[in-house]
Design a protein around this motif. Structure first.
Motif, PDB file in Angstrom:
ATOM      1  N   VAL A  16       0.842  -1.207   0.000  1.00 35.54           N
ATOM      2  CA  VAL A  16       0.000   0.000   0.000  1.00 35.54           C
ATOM      3  C   VAL A  16       0.869   1.245   0.000  1.00 35.54           C
ATOM      4  O   VAL A  16       0.583   2.223  -0.708  1.00 35.54           O
ATOM      5  CB  VAL A  16      -0.971  -0.014   1.208  1.00 35.54           C
ATOM      6  N   ARG A  21      -3.219   3.517  -2.482  1.00 44.18           N
ATOM      7  CA  ARG A  21      -4.544   2.884  -2.532  1.00 44.18           C
ATOM      8  C   ARG A  21      -5.210   3.046  -3.887  1.00 44.18           C
ATOM      9  O   ARG A  21      -5.917   2.162  -4.347  1.00 44.18           O
ATOM     10  CB  ARG A  21      -5.448   3.505  -1.459  1.00 44.18           C
ATOM     11  N   GLY A  22      -5.006   4.177  -4.537  1.00 44.77           N
ATOM     12  CA  GLY A  22      -5.659   4.434  -5.827  1.00 44.77           C
ATOM     13  C   GLY A  22      -5.246   3.447  -6.899  1.00 44.77           C
ATOM     14  O   GLY A  22      -6.078   2.918  -7.636  1.00 44.77           O
ATOM     15  N   LYS A  23      -3.937   3.200  -7.015  1.00 46.19           N
ATOM     16  CA  LYS A  23      -3.451   2.273  -8.035  1.00 46.19           C
ATOM     17  C   LYS A  23      -3.897   0.846  -7.743  1.00 46.19           C
ATOM     18  O   LYS A  23      -4.241   0.097  -8.648  1.00 46.19           O
ATOM     19  CB  LYS A  23      -1.930   2.320  -8.123  1.00 46.19           C
ATOM     20  N   ILE A  24      -3.900   0.478  -6.475  1.00 42.30           N
ATOM     21  CA  ILE A  24      -4.293  -0.886  -6.111  1.00 42.30           C
ATOM     22  C   ILE A  24      -5.772  -1.102  -6.395  1.00 42.30           C
ATOM     23  O   ILE A  24      -6.161  -2.120  -6.960  1.00 42.30           O
ATOM     24  CB  ILE A  24      -3.958  -1.176  -4.634  1.00 42.30           C
ATOM     25  N   SER A  25      -6.613  -0.134  -6.019  1.00 39.32           N
ATOM     26  CA  SER A  25      -8.050  -0.299  -6.276  1.00 39.32           C
ATOM     27  C   SER A  25      -8.335  -0.283  -7.776  1.00 39.32           C
ATOM     28  O   SER A  25      -9.207  -1.007  -8.256  1.00 39.32           O
ATOM     29  CB  SER A  25      -8.862   0.768  -5.551  1.00 39.32           C
ATOM     30  N   GLY A  26      -7.606   0.526  -8.537  1.00 35.62           N
ATOM     31  CA  GLY A  26      -7.761   0.535  -9.992  1.00 35.62           C
ATOM     32  C   GLY A  26      -7.363  -0.790 -10.606  1.00 35.62           C
ATOM     33  O   GLY A  26      -8.028  -1.303 -11.509  1.00 35.62           O
ATOM     34  N   MET A  28      -7.418  -3.712  -9.066  1.00 34.90           N
ATOM     35  CA  MET A  28      -8.432  -4.707  -8.704  1.00 34.90           C
ATOM     36  C   MET A  28      -9.682  -4.546  -9.576  1.00 34.90           C
ATOM     37  O   MET A  28     -10.308  -5.533  -9.949  1.00 34.90           O
ATOM     38  CB  MET A  28      -8.812  -4.586  -7.224  1.00 34.90           C
ATOM     39  N   GLY A  29     -10.033  -3.305  -9.926  1.00 31.65           N
ATOM     40  CA  GLY A  29     -11.172  -3.072 -10.823  1.00 31.65           C
ATOM     41  C   GLY A  29     -10.912  -3.651 -12.201  1.00 31.65           C
ATOM     42  O   GLY A  29     -11.799  -4.243 -12.820  1.00 31.65           O
ATOM     43  N   ASP A  30      -9.676  -3.497 -12.693  1.00 35.34           N
ATOM     44  CA  ASP A  30      -9.311  -4.056 -13.994  1.00 35.34           C
ATOM     45  C   ASP A  30      -9.357  -5.580 -13.971  1.00 35.34           C
ATOM     46  O   ASP A  30      -9.799  -6.213 -14.925  1.00 35.34           O
ATOM     47  CB  ASP A  30      -7.916  -3.594 -14.401  1.00 35.34           C
TER      48      ASP A  30
END
Length: 80
Positions: A16, A21-26, A28-30
């Protein structure tokens, strides 16, 4: 042998901090979109409509759905 909860928490914290957090959540969305499209593709592949069924071709060789002349066919035409 197995990592404990403290080691796992430390690795997650480092990830993290490195990526945010932004890159990780992006990411996971991909991944979720990829899984969804994969499942949709599998479902569409299993529902083959009858009008798209392959047609039987007699005494012909095909490459990617196109009829190709063979040496035997050329020989038959010259003999006739």
């Amino acid at each position: 042998m197995f990592p404990g909860w403290l080691q796992i928490a430390l690795v997650v914290l480092l990830i993290v901090l490195l990526f945010g957090r932004g890159k990780i959540s992006g990411l996971m969305g991909d991944v979720a979109q990829g899984i969804t499209s994969f499942r949709k593709g599998l479902k569409e592949g299993m529902e083959a409509p009858e009008d798209e069924a392959p047609k039987a071709v007699e005494n012909k060789k095909t490459i990617d759905g196109e009829v190709v002349k063979t040496a035997e066919q050329e020989k038959d035409k010259t003999d006739a």
